[in-house]
Design a protein around this motif. Structure first.
Motif, short mmCIF file in Angstrom:
data_model
loop_
_atom_site.label_atom_id
_atom_site.label_comp_id
_atom_site.label_asym_id
_atom_site.label_seq_id
_atom_site.Cartn_x
_atom_site.Cartn_y
_atom_site.Cartn_z
N ASN A 74 0.81 -1.22 0.00
CA ASN A 74 0.00 0.00 0.00
C ASN A 74 0.84 1.27 0.00
OD1 ASN A 74 -2.37 -1.49 -0.04
ND2 ASN A 74 -2.56 -1.52 2.18
N PRO A 75 1.64 1.49 -1.06
CA PRO A 75 2.39 2.73 -1.15
C PRO A 75 1.48 3.96 -1.22
CG PRO A 75 2.45 1.54 -3.24
CD PRO A 75 1.88 0.60 -2.22
N SER A 76 0.22 3.76 -1.62
CA SER A 76 -0.74 4.86 -1.70
C SER A 76 -1.21 5.34 -0.33
CB SER A 76 -1.97 4.42 -2.49
OG SER A 76 -2.71 3.43 -1.75
N GLY A 77 -0.96 4.55 0.70
CA GLY A 77 -1.56 4.79 2.01
C GLY A 77 -2.71 3.85 2.29
N VAL B 57 8.29 2.81 -6.07
CA VAL B 57 9.01 1.61 -5.66
C VAL B 57 10.02 1.31 -6.76
CG1 VAL B 57 8.83 -0.84 -5.10
CG2 VAL B 57 7.03 0.75 -4.37
N GLU B 58 11.29 1.43 -6.44
CA GLU B 58 12.32 1.28 -7.45
C GLU B 58 12.34 -0.13 -8.03
OE1 GLU B 58 14.10 3.71 -8.72
OE2 GLU B 58 13.00 5.08 -7.39
N GLY B 59 12.46 -0.18 -9.36
CA GLY B 59 12.60 -1.46 -10.04
C GLY B 59 11.33 -2.27 -10.14
N ALA B 60 10.18 -1.67 -9.87
CA ALA B 60 8.92 -2.42 -9.93
C ALA B 60 8.60 -2.81 -11.37
CB ALA B 60 7.78 -1.59 -9.35
N ASN B 61 8.52 -4.10 -11.63
CA ASN B 61 8.16 -4.57 -12.97
C ASN B 61 6.90 -5.43 -12.97
OD1 ASN B 61 9.28 -6.72 -11.64
ND2 ASN B 61 10.69 -7.30 -13.28
N LEU C 82 -1.04 1.26 -9.03
CA LEU C 82 -0.09 0.26 -9.52
C LEU C 82 0.34 0.54 -10.95
CD1 LEU C 82 -1.53 -2.94 -7.86
CD2 LEU C 82 0.40 -1.55 -7.12
N VAL C 83 -0.54 1.09 -11.76
CA VAL C 83 -0.15 1.49 -13.11
C VAL C 83 0.90 2.59 -13.04
CG1 VAL C 83 -0.95 2.62 -15.23
CG2 VAL C 83 -2.25 0.72 -14.26
N TRP C 84 0.67 3.58 -12.17
CA TRP C 84 1.67 4.64 -12.00
C TRP C 84 3.00 4.06 -11.52
CZ3 TRP C 84 -2.57 7.73 -9.07
CH2 TRP C 84 -3.38 8.41 -10.01
N GLN C 85 2.94 3.11 -10.60
CA GLN C 85 4.17 2.49 -10.10
C GLN C 85 4.93 1.80 -11.23
OE1 GLN C 85 5.70 2.49 -7.16
NE2 GLN C 85 4.15 3.48 -5.88
N LEU C 86 4.24 1.05 -12.06
CA LEU C 86 4.91 0.31 -13.13
C LEU C 86 5.40 1.23 -14.24
CD1 LEU C 86 2.67 -2.88 -13.34
CD2 LEU C 86 4.89 -2.63 -12.25
N ARG C 87 4.76 2.36 -14.41
CA ARG C 87 5.25 3.35 -15.39
C ARG C 87 6.41 4.17 -14.85
NH1 ARG C 87 -0.23 6.53 -17.08
NH2 ARG C 87 -1.29 4.95 -18.36
N GLY C 88 6.63 4.11 -13.55
CA GLY C 88 7.64 4.97 -12.94
C GLY C 88 7.16 6.37 -12.72
#
Length: 391
Positions: free
Chosen positions: A329-332, A365-369, A352-358
């Motif tokens: 839950n990086p969003s909170g 979250v660094e390196g999230a694929n 999660l889409v934003w996380q995977l797009r960087g």
């Protein structure tokens, strides 16, 4: 599943408490417009739309979408309690992967009232009669949802000897993550002592360990990869696997952890891992259903992020946050970002889409694929979704 579905665009609005929110149709319009803009298409390209909400009259989805445009697109209204947003996404993904449509909109919204969740139809059988029968009359003056999830947390403590203070650490982590999220309701920091000192609700739960009633909206544009290539849309994030489960008789056998969906989550997660060919150890970031701190802890184990009975060590070692094994839950999460029932699953999707797009900024979250999403609704339905970053 004949073909993969890509998430071409996402959008959401900042979540708000009921006293500070606009009406549901305005919230939904804003989120849908944001998702369409993010995808780079107009509503005229959308072939189907799935609208998720729990509290509202029939065809509220049409009323909200008409503010964006009246293209004649079929609108299907979806209601599945707290998993409503992910249920809409499930149907959108299914339409695309089956070939029934190439471009589908899933959006969810909720205009909630202050106070605890409650039913409104007391002249007919309640869908929670089976759940209430398991709990009996113990704590009947406590609102429905805290009774269930507080009881499940107490059962876990008894089974594994957990110190209830551990749950409070989850609330602290949620606020810390939410501080970097402009869409979150509660961003002020709290300590374990403050969490424990807040008014007690039931069992191990205090007020700061319960998600607030929230208003908000979120949306996603789901397309086939062929459609995306044809129209020059991005295909960088795809839904690799997804599963939805419902209750079995085991949910009502007297185990309160199973009553709140432990088995549903475990089964859906297993299906997703098997389909995608991944293991929980491969996943760097998760948005999971933390309606209460107790359910976040249960979900760690149901999703296989840590073995059963080891959640206390998982938390103590910081393996549930930045610098640990998996960022949860990086969003909170629901605890701090908020929980507008119909929007929650699609807000998880957006994060999660934003996380995977960087594109998650200080939450990145660094390196999230790959990324995992977990959304559950009592009554019951659990939806687990795996996203993958592709080139």
């Amino acid at each position: 599943m004949g073909r993969r579905a890509a998430v071409a665009g996402v959008g959401m609005v900042p979540f708000a408490t009921p006293s500070r929110s606009k009406s549901y149709d305005v919230l939904a319009e804003t989120a849908v417009r944001a998702a369409l803009t993010d995808a780079g298409i107009g509503l005229d390209r959308v072939e189907q739309a799935y609208a998720g909400y729990v509290y509202g009259d029939s065809t509220s989805g049409q009323n909200a979408l008409y503010r964006v445009g009246m293209t004649g697109v079929p609108v299907i209204n979806v209601s599945n309690n707290c998993s409503t947003g992910s249920s809409a996404l499930f149907l959108a993904r299914q339409a695309v992967t089956s070939g029934a449509a190439d471009c589908v909109l899933a959006f969810g919204f909720e205009q909630m009232r202050r106070g605890a969740l409650k039913g409104y139809w007391d002249d007919r059988p309640s869908p929670f009669a089976r759940f209430d029968a398991v709990l009996g009359d113990d704590g009947a003056d406590v609102p429905m949802a805290p009774r269930y999830f507080g009881g499940a947390g107490a059962a876990y403590c008894e089974r594994y000897g957990l110190d209830p203070r551990v749950f409070a650490r989850i609330a602290v982590k949620a606020r810390r993550h939410a501080a970097n999220n402009p869409y979150a309701v509660f961003t002020g920091q709290v300590t374990v002592e403050e969490v424990l000192a807040s008014p007690r609700i039931t069992g191990p739960l205090t007020r700061l360990q319960c998600c607030p009633p929230t208003c908000g909206a979120a949306a996603a544009v789901v397309v086939s990869e062929e459609f995306a290539r044809r129209h020059g849309l991005r295909t960088g994030v795809v839904i690799t696997a997804q599963a939805m489960t419902t209750d079995t008789p085991a949910s009502f056998g007297g185990d309160l952890m199973k009553l709140v969906g432990y088995d549903m989550t475990k089964s859906a997660a297993h299906q997703v891992y098997e389909t995608a060919g991944v293991s929980p150890e491969d996943i760097p970031v998760v948005e999971l259903h933390d309606c209460f701190t107790t359910n976040e802890l249960l979900s760690y184990e149901a999703l296989g992020l840590t073995p059963e009975g080891t959640a206390e060590k998982f938390i103590a070692d910081g393996d549930n946050t930045y610098g640990g094994r998996v960022v949860t839950n990086p969003s909170g999460g629901l605890l701090s970002k908020g929980h507008p029932l119909g929007a929650t699953g699609l807000a998880q999707c957006a994060e999660l889409v934003w996380q995977l797009r960087g594109e998650a900024g200080p939450r990145q979250v660094e390196g999230a694929n790959i990324a995992l999403q977990h959304n559950i609704g009592l009554g019951g339905a659990a939806v687990v979704t795996l996203y993958e970053k592709v080139r």
